[in-house]
Design a protein around this motif. Structure first.
Motif, PDB file in Angstrom:
ATOM      1  N   ASP A 130      71.719  83.704  37.954  1.00 12.72           N
ATOM      2  CA  ASP A 130      70.340  83.249  37.760  1.00 12.72           C
ATOM      3  C   ASP A 130      69.506  83.476  39.018  1.00 12.72           C
ATOM      4  N   LYS A 173      68.134  85.823  29.386  1.00 14.90           N
ATOM      5  CA  LYS A 173      67.620  84.950  30.433  1.00 14.90           C
ATOM      6  C   LYS A 173      66.212  85.305  30.894  1.00 14.90           C
ATOM      7  N   TYR A 202      71.372  81.377  22.156  1.00 20.49           N
ATOM      8  CA  TYR A 202      70.080  82.027  21.990  1.00 20.49           C
ATOM      9  C   TYR A 202      69.743  82.174  20.510  1.00 20.49           C
TER      10      TYR A 202
END
Length: 291
Positions: A130, A173, A202
């Protein structure tokens, strides 16, 4: 002058001449390439960008270009530059900028990529994807788009193995940030199938995944690594996400490291297919000129 001295001079002259006829030892330089150091606020460490500009870049100061962001640049830059040249000659892709993600000399690449490319933490040395994705989207891409005329609508992300895991995860993401994703032998089995679980989460709230995506593996790869990739290919294909153009591919008889050559040729051709130049290939042009 004595005969012995004349003979010695003749011998030395011959040796010098022979030495000067040998090819010089000099480094091989990749054209239109530069290294840009970046100290990242997102990751808290130093990075290097290997920026490879198109041949027309200097002569077209008003032109913008799509951008390929590729991981593992410390290994794959020579392969990507050669592949790019071949695809341009065959007129399979438009001109684009390549930006390789790398680290300064002295870094342990295996340690850093395991930390930056993995989407979950299995230990203290992993799970920082991330932060690395934030580095690309908020620091690298703005730099390339402001300094090197990169397009905001033509971004591609690519990687192999752990880099392939990262390239696919980026679609979930950072939806829409990249228009294309190339994942060559992605580490789909990482952390007991964390990638498949990411897709499951998702899919509960989304019916759309706007991207062109290429996912491949080699049939000679270790079964424990290969089988999760094949399973994820099927899982993703079964979603039928709106906006997703997916190409799954298996390379017969190819093992883990060797998949990159064929993978990048097919992956780049796939993600750039909507922008394929209409003109004939270099070989076709040459043959037409002979007719």
């Amino acid at each position: 002058m004595s005969r012995k001295l004349l003979a010695l001079l003749a011998l030395l002259t011959g040796l010098i001449g022979a030495a000067s006829a040998q090819p010089a030892n000099k480094p091989f330089v990749l054209a239109n390439t530069q290294i840009v150091p970046v100290q990242s606020a997102s990751t808290g460490k130093a990075h290097e960008l290997v920026v490879v500009l198109p041949a027309s870049y200097a002569s077209n100061p008003g032109k913008t270009y799509p951008v390929l962001y590729f991981l593992d640049a410390y290994w794959d830059t020579p392969l990507l530059t050669a592949t790019y040249g071949n695809l341009i000659y065959d007129n399979q892709v438009p001109e684009f900028i390549m930006v390789g993600l790398s680290y300064p000399s002295g870094f342990n690449y295996d340690v850093e990529r395991r930390k930056d490319y993995t989407i979950t933490a299995m230990d203290a040395g992993s799970g920082k994807a991330d932060a690395f994705l934030h580095f690309i989207t908020e620091e690298v891409a703005p730099l390339i788009e402001s300094r090197f005329r990169g397009e905001k609508t033509g971004r591609i992300i690519s990687g192999s193995s752990l880099g392939g895991l990262f390239a696919i995860a980026a679609a979930y993401k950072a939806p829409g940030f990249f228009s294309g994703h190339i994942a060559i032998s992605p580490a789909a089995g990482w952390d007991k199938g964390a990638l498949g679980k990411l897709d499951e989460r998702y899919a509960k709230d989304h019916k759309t995944l706007n991207a062109r995506m290429f996912i491949s593996y080699g049939t000679a790869e270790y079964p424990g690594f290969r089988e999760p990739i094949a399973a994820f290919q099927k899982q993703l294909a079964a979603r039928h996400y709106q906006g997703l153009a997916l190409q799954n591919y298996a390379m017969e008889g190819i093992d883990h490291a060797s998949v990159k050559g064929d993978g990048y040729v097919r992956g780049l051709t796939w993600v750039f297919q909507p922008r394929k130049p209409a003109d004939p290939s270099g070989l076709t042009r040459g043959m037409m000129q002979q007719d």
